[in-house]
Design a protein around this motif. Structure first.
Motif, PDB file in Angstrom:
ATOM      1  N   UNK A   1      20.577  43.114  39.307  1.00 38.93           N
ATOM      2  CA  UNK A   1      19.486  42.310  39.864  1.00 38.93           C
ATOM      3  C   UNK A   1      19.994  40.973  40.392  1.00 38.93           C
ATOM      4  N   UNK A   2      20.878  40.304  39.648  1.00 39.97           N
ATOM      5  CA  UNK A   2      21.298  38.976  40.092  1.00 39.97           C
ATOM      6  C   UNK A   2      22.309  39.045  41.228  1.00 39.97           C
TER       7      UNK A   2
ATOM      8  N   UNK B   1      16.013  33.653  46.432  1.00 41.33           N
ATOM      9  CA  UNK B   1      15.806  32.298  45.926  1.00 41.33           C
ATOM     10  C   UNK B   1      14.445  32.137  45.259  1.00 41.33           C
ATOM     11  N   UNK B   2      13.432  32.855  45.732  1.00 44.17           N
ATOM     12  CA  UNK B   2      12.089  32.705  45.174  1.00 44.17           C
ATOM     13  C   UNK B   2      12.010  33.135  43.712  1.00 44.17           C
ATOM     14  N   UNK B   3      12.979  33.927  43.253  1.00 41.23           N
ATOM     15  CA  UNK B   3      13.002  34.381  41.858  1.00 41.23           C
ATOM     16  C   UNK B   3      14.114  33.721  41.046  1.00 41.23           C
TER      17      UNK B   3
ATOM     18  N   UNK C   1      20.641  21.962  42.136  1.00 44.12           N
ATOM     19  CA  UNK C   1      20.121  23.116  42.872  1.00 44.12           C
ATOM     20  C   UNK C   1      21.059  23.428  44.030  1.00 44.12           C
ATOM     21  N   UNK C   2      21.889  24.436  43.866  1.00 42.26           N
ATOM     22  CA  UNK C   2      22.833  24.837  44.899  1.00 42.26           C
ATOM     23  C   UNK C   2      22.751  26.342  45.108  1.00 42.26           C
ATOM     24  N   UNK C   3      23.051  26.779  46.302  1.00 39.27           N
ATOM     25  CA  UNK C   3      23.090  28.207  46.592  1.00 39.27           C
ATOM     26  C   UNK C   3      24.303  28.816  45.892  1.00 39.27           C
TER      27      UNK C   3
ATOM     28  N   UNK D   1      13.179  34.548  37.388  1.00 33.86           N
ATOM     29  CA  UNK D   1      11.728  34.564  37.192  1.00 33.86           C
ATOM     30  C   UNK D   1      11.066  35.845  37.701  1.00 33.86           C
ATOM     31  N   UNK D   2      11.854  36.772  38.222  1.00 36.67           N
ATOM     32  CA  UNK D   2      11.287  38.056  38.664  1.00 36.67           C
ATOM     33  C   UNK D   2      10.693  38.768  37.451  1.00 36.67           C
TER      34      UNK D   2
END
Length: 340
Positions: free
Chosen positions: A117-118, A123-125, A132-134, A310-311
């Motif tokens: 999953x990861x 980004x929304x989950x 906060x970095x990509x 948060x999914x």
């Protein structure tokens, strides 16, 4: 469809299942592009076996007849009878094939599914903890305090994601501060040792709270993780609040250890319901401070991002992506793939 199983194709519809110690969750994928058919969560305690749960709460409630199954379970996978770590179910793939009509059954570790999953979590989950970095396309770690403490790695090489299952939740966890040394003698041990899972899960939260009360010479007021969390997050009960603070501190320490183990420059991801419920506490300084406090590598740790997943059904989303695009993932199925 390209296959992760040599020259064979895993036939749709595919039943995918995330089987934990407390809850089991199921989807059916009709084909490689359609939205999954979703089913309500199953309480493992309500059924004597996974076979009964699938028959009663999945197959009896749909006209789709899955030809294949991919199941992610909480526990190591060895042999034809696979017991779960934190519940009484035993997965018997040959029996599922004989009695439920599957042509193929694949069984992987539940945190292998979280790692899937990861690999592509939008980004929304992802709720960032600290900077906060990509996340880089690089090795990652996923941890999940829940019924137990799940851990898995995710390695990226040759344009492919390789999940690395393990039992990292059972590594030793020891005291460091003066307060730790007051509390740890009262933490309930398993065969004489305190592992991460003795503190960093639902029952571990209760274990930690009771140890704090014992260290302070008072009777505990709460017996359920939800009560400790509720009173601790609001700060209305000092010992419950300290429990939450130390819980996130110890989780930060273990998460940092795993980040070093895997050199996870792609980030550390906290999965599971407990992580989602205590996001407010995880965003306080204690988690990142403990995560980064890894001399002599503090500078390295400061640049590794951390997130809460948060999914609501992350493991199933990972399994679905694998079922649809198996060539994107390097999953060894030898000894974990049964067929008619």
């Amino acid at each position: 469809m390209a296959s992760a199983f040599g020259t064979e194709t895993l036939a749709f519809p595919i039943l995918i299942g995330d089987i934990g110690g407390t809850n089991a969750r199921f989807w059916i994928l009709p084909d490689a592009v359609a939205e999954p058919q979703q089913f309500p969560n199953v309480q493992t305690a309500d059924f004597s076996s996974i076979d009964a749960a699938i028959q009663t709460d999945v197959l009896a409630k749909t006209d789709l007849r899955p030809r294949s199954a991919i199941l992610a379970i909480a526990g190591p996978i060895e042999g034809d009878e696979i017991p779960l770590t934190n519940c009484d179910w035993v997965v018997r793939p040959k029996q599922l094939i004989a009695e439920s009509g599957f042509e193929h059954v694949i069984v992987i570790n539940d945190f292998e599914a979280q790692a899937l999953a990861v690999a592509s979590m939008p980004e929304q989950f992802r709720e960032p903890l600290g900077p906060s970095t990509e996340p880089l396309i690089a090795s990652r770690v996923v941890l999940g305090p829940g019924t137990g403490l799940g851990v898995a790695g995710l390695i990226h090489a040759r344009d492919t994601w390789f999940p690395v299952p393990g039992e990292g939740g059972h590594v030793d966890l020891g005291p460091r501060t003066e307060r730790d040394y007051q509390i740890f003698p009262h933490v309930e041990k398993l065969d004489g040792r305190i592992s991460g899972e003795q503190i960093l899960c639902g029952r571990g939260l209760v274990n930690l709270y009771r140890a704090i009360c014992a260290a302070d010479g008072v009777e505990p007021l709460y017996a359920q993780p939800a009560d400790i969390t509720a009173h601790g997050l609001t700060g209305e009960d000092a010992r419950a609040a300290e429990t939450i603070s130390l819980f996130v501190t110890y989780l930060g320490r273990v998460a940092g250890d795993m980040a070093l183990t895997f050199m996870s420059k792609g980030g550390v991801f906290l999965a599971g319901g407990i992580s989602q419920r205590i996001i407010a506490a995880l965003k306080k300084p204690e988690f990142r401070a403990a995560f980064e406090d890894k001399a002599p590598h503090q500078a390295l740790m400061r640049h590794i991002p951390t997130f809460v997943v948060t999914h609501p059904q992350a493991a199933l989303a990972g399994l679905a992506d694998f079922a649809r695009k198996p060539s994107h993932y390097g999953i060894a199925t030898e000894g974990r793939h049964w067929k008619r």
